[in-house]
Design a protein around this motif. Sequence first.
Motif, PDB file in Angstrom:
ATOM      1  N   HIS A  53       0.800  -1.219   0.000  1.00  0.00           N
ATOM      2  CA  HIS A  53       0.000   0.000   0.000  1.00  0.00           C
ATOM      3  C   HIS A  53       0.840   1.281   0.000  1.00  0.00           C
ATOM      4  N   SER A  54       2.151   1.166  -0.141  1.00  0.00           N
ATOM      5  CA  SER A  54       2.964   2.378  -0.113  1.00  0.00           C
ATOM      6  C   SER A  54       4.295   2.148  -0.807  1.00  0.00           C
ATOM      7  N   LEU A  55       4.938   3.253  -1.144  1.00  0.00           N
ATOM      8  CA  LEU A  55       6.281   3.267  -1.713  1.00  0.00           C
ATOM      9  C   LEU A  55       7.010   4.445  -1.095  1.00  0.00           C
ATOM     10  N   TRP A  56       8.264   4.215  -0.664  1.00  0.00           N
ATOM     11  CA  TRP A  56       9.012   5.259   0.030  1.00  0.00           C
ATOM     12  C   TRP A  56      10.315   5.514  -0.706  1.00  0.00           C
ATOM     13  N   LEU A  57      10.498   6.758  -1.139  1.00  0.00           N
ATOM     14  CA  LEU A  57      11.689   7.193  -1.846  1.00  0.00           C
ATOM     15  C   LEU A  57      12.530   8.070  -0.920  1.00  0.00           C
ATOM     16  N   THR A  58      13.699   8.482  -1.385  1.00  0.00           N
ATOM     17  CA  THR A  58      14.545   9.387  -0.600  1.00  0.00           C
ATOM     18  C   THR A  58      14.731  10.693  -1.365  1.00  0.00           C
ATOM     19  N   ALA A  59      14.889  11.769  -0.625  1.00  0.00           N
ATOM     20  CA  ALA A  59      14.985  13.089  -1.246  1.00  0.00           C
ATOM     21  C   ALA A  59      16.331  13.318  -1.907  1.00  0.00           C
ATOM     22  N   GLU A  60      17.344  12.551  -1.527  1.00  0.00           N
ATOM     23  CA  GLU A  60      18.700  12.824  -2.000  1.00  0.00           C
ATOM     24  C   GLU A  60      19.044  12.109  -3.300  1.00  0.00           C
TER      25      GLU A  60
ATOM     26  N   ALA B  45      14.509   3.627   5.157  1.00  0.00           N
ATOM     27  CA  ALA B  45      13.852   3.747   3.857  1.00  0.00           C
ATOM     28  C   ALA B  45      14.852   3.579   2.715  1.00  0.00           C
ATOM     29  N   THR B  46      16.053   4.153   2.877  1.00  0.00           N
ATOM     30  CA  THR B  46      17.083   4.026   1.848  1.00  0.00           C
ATOM     31  C   THR B  46      17.512   2.584   1.681  1.00  0.00           C
ATOM     32  N   ALA B  47      17.783   1.903   2.802  1.00  0.00           N
ATOM     33  CA  ALA B  47      18.255   0.525   2.738  1.00  0.00           C
ATOM     34  C   ALA B  47      17.171  -0.417   2.230  1.00  0.00           C
ATOM     35  N   PHE B  48      15.920  -0.175   2.616  1.00  0.00           N
ATOM     36  CA  PHE B  48      14.839  -1.062   2.192  1.00  0.00           C
ATOM     37  C   PHE B  48      14.629  -0.984   0.683  1.00  0.00           C
ATOM     38  N   LEU B  49      14.615   0.230   0.130  1.00  0.00           N
ATOM     39  CA  LEU B  49      14.464   0.373  -1.311  1.00  0.00           C
ATOM     40  C   LEU B  49      15.650  -0.252  -2.036  1.00  0.00           C
TER      41      LEU B  49
END
Length: 608
Positions: free
Chosen positions: A475-482, A588-592
């Motif tokens: 139900h979600s997707l998480w990105l990073t701003a950098e 979030a970075t490591a999971f993606l």
Amino acid sequence: MREQHTSIRRTLRICSSRRFRFLFACVTVFSLFSLLFSRLNTVTGQRTLSRYANRIPSVPKIRVPTSDSILNDFRQPVNPLPREKNDIFDDRSGSEKLLSVPFSSALALALDEYRSILPPLEDRAPIYCYHDPAAAEDRTTADAESDLLLTWRRAWWAHGFRPIILGPADALNNPLYGELQRLDLEPAVKTEITRWLAWETAGGGLLSFYTVLPMGPEEDPELIFLRRGIYPKLIRWQGLDDGLLAGSQLDVLAAIKHVLASSEPKQVKGFLAAAPTERFQVDDMPKPIVYYDASLIKTKYGKVNEALNDSRARGLKSLNLLINSHLHAAWQNHFSDGIAVMKPLPEHSTHMISDARQLAVSLSQCSPSPMVNSCPPNNDQCNPCVSSRPMHISTPGRYQNISTLYTIGTVPHPYTTALLRELRKEVDIPWIRWNSPRDPWLRAATMGLLGATVSSAIRVVRFKEMVASQYGTAHSLWLTAEKLIEEDKLKDYLDWHFGFAIPYDQDRGYSDPGPGRRPKPEHDPVDGPVANEADLALEPFLLQRARELHVTHNDVDGEEGGDRHQAVAVRAAIEAWNLGDTEAWKFATAFLAQRIVERLEWEKDESG
């Protein structure tokens, strides 16, 4: 001499008194318990340390003659915990199994600051598809079949399966292949049995045609059952014929032997017709599974059927477009409340979430299709995608736990948050200590779920569940701003994450045309306050500066001058001050990265 005897008798009288015996017993018991607990704590501490010591290259291994003795507190672990195969991706992927641990440094012994505790990768149940590329009429048809196979693999991968293509070489490795060649069978029947031989060689599991695809939510009970990979009998489903089969290797082998032992091979018209019916368990038609067979295409999708009759290559291309549009439409219908692009700091993160906004706009569009207003075969009452009425896109400041709302989040590093939130091109350590709030992004993102009085440790655990739980990944997707991952690699992964080719359209996508040409937004009160024009103009510069200064602890080696060292020192200080935001960003970075590495490794294994 008499005085000495008197003293000895007095001492013996004291030692034999009841009070002394009680005191002596207490001291003895206390000493024993102290020794026992000291031993237990030493062993427990050693086990905890040994479990993670092999992850820290800077800790030397001590070798002494008594190092293997149970009495040595510094003995080496018997079975050190191995690192997982996808443990490294830009030094930010972890290999631990716990979501309930708030801060990774607690288990990493604070020596590997960029290692994050991740949940284990779930074992994907294999699903096989037999395909003989040599059977294609020409190169154009072979390319069309390859594109359709890609769509098939992408859809099953997104639903938690491991799609594998089988070929004649897999059947050739089966000991029963020679027996098959000696039989006088119809070519179509021989091809069908060859398919079963390849399936048995692979070890059983799920066998599918490339026109059988999942079009339902991941939490559907039928899909959950299939993902377990345990099938007590040979299973087929009403309405799917032999398009989807399930069974163990032993059951598949027994069915093959029965068919090959037929006394009249010429009378065999098909594998299912020749196999004993008592070996199969026939279940009802699974609602989340769709089979685009010839009869369905002829009945419901006339344009595709006409294309197939005209040219197989053109028909397969048309069918591939139809299937991809149906996969997209099924996803849109499941998330009927639209897409939420997270914006916890609404006044200063418009530019930061632009990539997430662009993705949301692409997902809200309609995929190309030969039959625009058609619905998937398993949902005749769907809401077809209409270009003039795309999915609703909102930018709430808080995470909303709604099953029919898809969330796209952008997690910033606390250094990025500080620059954007304060609209400053640089920050210093005194400002961090005396003026900056702690964990502003995480606090704002979880405010709707946890309220205002919860600690950052609890918020981190809840955030990890939002990102990496089975419900969260669906139900979600998480990105990073950098933008730590290459754009092409990320875009390719997103198609596999959602299970269909995303219709990226730059002309209709989100972009920032500038203050003079920016359209007036339709503001929803749930989205929070809107930034003014002056602040919006500063955001791109500050975001770019944060990305440039976002370096790891090894990037300063060889740098001239002290600016970069100062930036790293400030970053370390702001990370220490914002443990919750830092942990959320690392996770979030490591999971993606973990999910991207998983797919790249599988693609490498399946490249043949």
